[in-house]
Design an enzyme around this catalytic site. Sequence first.
Site, PDB file in Angstrom:
ATOM      1  N   HIS A  94       0.821  -1.232   0.139  1.00  0.00           N
ATOM      2  CA  HIS A  94       0.083   0.018  -0.174  1.00  0.00           C
ATOM      3  C   HIS A  94       0.763   1.253  -0.038  1.00  0.00           C
ATOM      4  CE1 HIS A  94      -4.005   2.044   1.996  1.00  0.00           C
ATOM      5  NE2 HIS A  94      -3.247   2.858   0.984  1.00  0.00           N
ATOM      6  N   ASN A 154      -6.082   9.607   6.621  1.00  0.00           N
ATOM      7  CA  ASN A 154      -7.393   8.865   6.376  1.00  0.00           C
ATOM      8  C   ASN A 154      -7.069   7.453   6.369  1.00  0.00           C
ATOM      9  OD1 ASN A 154      -8.592  11.381   6.083  1.00  0.00           O
ATOM     10  ND2 ASN A 154      -8.687  11.336   4.096  1.00  0.00           N
ATOM     11  N   ASP A 188       0.668   2.807   3.660  1.00  0.00           N
ATOM     12  CA  ASP A 188      -0.024   3.864   3.154  1.00  0.00           C
ATOM     13  C   ASP A 188       0.786   5.123   3.053  1.00  0.00           C
ATOM     14  OD1 ASP A 188      -1.842   5.329   2.005  1.00  0.00           O
ATOM     15  OD2 ASP A 188      -3.174   5.830   3.970  1.00  0.00           O
ATOM     16  N   ASN A 239      -4.718   5.849  -7.473  1.00  0.00           N
ATOM     17  CA  ASN A 239      -5.379   7.043  -7.475  1.00  0.00           C
ATOM     18  C   ASN A 239      -4.395   8.188  -8.075  1.00  0.00           C
ATOM     19  OD1 ASN A 239      -3.790   6.682  -5.303  1.00  0.00           O
ATOM     20  ND2 ASN A 239      -4.845   7.962  -4.158  1.00  0.00           N
ATOM     21  N   HIS A 273      -5.513  -0.284   5.841  1.00  0.00           N
ATOM     22  CA  HIS A 273      -5.080   0.636   6.943  1.00  0.00           C
ATOM     23  C   HIS A 273      -6.237   0.696   8.133  1.00  0.00           C
ATOM     24  CE1 HIS A 273      -7.528   3.222   4.355  1.00  0.00           C
ATOM     25  NE2 HIS A 273      -6.594   3.670   3.687  1.00  0.00           N
ATOM     26  N   HIS A 310       1.749   5.009  -2.441  1.00  0.00           N
ATOM     27  CA  HIS A 310       1.433   5.924  -3.236  1.00  0.00           C
ATOM     28  C   HIS A 310       2.772   6.743  -3.787  1.00  0.00           C
ATOM     29  CE1 HIS A 310      -3.184   6.029  -2.047  1.00  0.00           C
ATOM     30  NE2 HIS A 310      -2.414   5.819  -0.771  1.00  0.00           N
ATOM     31  N   PHE A 311       2.845   6.527  -5.170  1.00  0.00           N
ATOM     32  CA  PHE A 311       4.156   6.978  -5.772  1.00  0.00           C
ATOM     33  C   PHE A 311       3.674   8.384  -6.650  1.00  0.00           C
ATOM     34  CE2 PHE A 311       7.293   3.379  -4.991  1.00  0.00           C
ATOM     35  CZ  PHE A 311       7.357   3.488  -3.794  1.00  0.00           C
ATOM     36  N   HIS A 356     -10.816   0.866   0.623  1.00  0.00           N
ATOM     37  CA  HIS A 356     -10.486   2.066   1.827  1.00  0.00           C
ATOM     38  C   HIS A 356     -11.886   2.056   2.445  1.00  0.00           C
ATOM     39  CE1 HIS A 356      -9.139   6.168   2.716  1.00  0.00           C
ATOM     40  NE2 HIS A 356     -10.127   6.133   3.197  1.00  0.00           N
ATOM     41  N   ASP A 371      -8.693   2.682  -3.796  1.00  0.00           N
ATOM     42  CA  ASP A 371      -7.853   3.311  -2.544  1.00  0.00           C
ATOM     43  C   ASP A 371      -7.979   4.689  -2.422  1.00  0.00           C
ATOM     44  OD1 ASP A 371      -6.572   3.257   0.100  1.00  0.00           O
ATOM     45  OD2 ASP A 371      -4.830   4.289  -0.848  1.00  0.00           O
TER      46      ASP A 371
END
EC number: 3.5.2.3
Length: 422
Positions: free
Chosen positions: A60, A277, A304, A94, A231, A62-63, A178, A151
């Site tokens: 999990h 979140n 996350d 996303n 998460h 986010h790049f 999510h 997510d």
Amino acid sequence: MILIKNGRLVNPATNTDEVMDVAIENGKILKVEKGIEENGFEKVIDAAGKIVAPGLIDVHVHFRDPGFEHKEDLLTGSASAAKGGFTTVVCMANTKPVVDSVEVLNYVQNKAELVPINIVQAAAITKGFLGKELVDMKTLKEAGALGFTDDGLPINDTALVMKAMEMAKELDVPLSFHEEDPSLIGNPGVNAGEVAKELGLVGAPNVAEDVMVARDCMMAMKTGAKVDIQHISSGNSVDMVRFAKQHGARVYAEASPHHFTLTEDAVREHKTFAKMNPPLRTAWDRDKIIEGLKDNTIEIIATDHAPHTTEEKTGEFQNCPSGIIGLETSLALGIMSLVNAGHLTYLQLMEKMSVKPAELYNLDTANIAEGKPADIVIFDPNEKWIAGDYASKAENTPFTGMEMTGKVKYTICNGRIAYEDK
């Protein structure tokens, strides 16, 4: 060829915890045994006093690539992961555009060939993250998507979620959810409690998470789909996942280091740098998460990792984006909050940071055994350091300046050194 000598091998896949040598050749584990001769190896690493474990896997992250490269990109995100001991990460969908087509998926896969670790790209569950129409999951799987997630946003259409689970069961891919019902949230990013009141905010209550976890656990029981509750932050939700597992559901749950380390009190000190979140909750919720980690209700630790610029995170609380970075502090927080606190052994921690994440995504790794990919982390479990000087583009974390215990010394991916602490 690389030889790792004298390290404490902690390999949960074989339940091994003893001093062993590990030889690597052509990207694979050549042999694992005591007393391997050093002759013929290009590099010999003396790991005496260190732990040698399967490369960490984060399901999990986010790049932000494509579309938000000012926050992070595949190159800097991968450098951050390698510095944290991770050899494989699963990127969320996303981005801009959303990863809901083969074209966007191919962009990420092609760029991922340039980085020193393994990148798995999850595709969206719904087109455009709109929650209205499923993507072509079969085509995206054939193109290399190993899992699906919206997510960042919940999917409110229950019938659509059921349809997605039925398709995921057929394709044998995980769905990651999510779990926050926005209709029950006053202000995201802070728990609906005393700290929120002090800030003049309503906050996000446990029930916003609980109702969606309950829904998706029940549908997982019905469909047999492999479902990941992302998460998890609510103690009530931990109990619901435990119930679903006891009744045969293929439900996994992930806990983030910030949720098993901090409480909502951190918002008082760190303000927007402790906004995420779902939010940090009470000490009771944190203790329930730790209980879930101890009894394997929660099998996975995932960061996350959510980079934002300092400018974005320094405005009014309610207007700032949620999320913190976490790849470079994850292992140390696991050591301090779980192992040194007496909740988990190193075998159990490594299982939650490598074996179970690999199992969720059907990856043939997370095992230091002959013939397996040479994905390895070497870390000093006792070395202290101060969090900061990140390889990530971002610095949005409440842990900056904190003394950490447990430092990554080498990250080896596919037999090549991806990171070395110098």
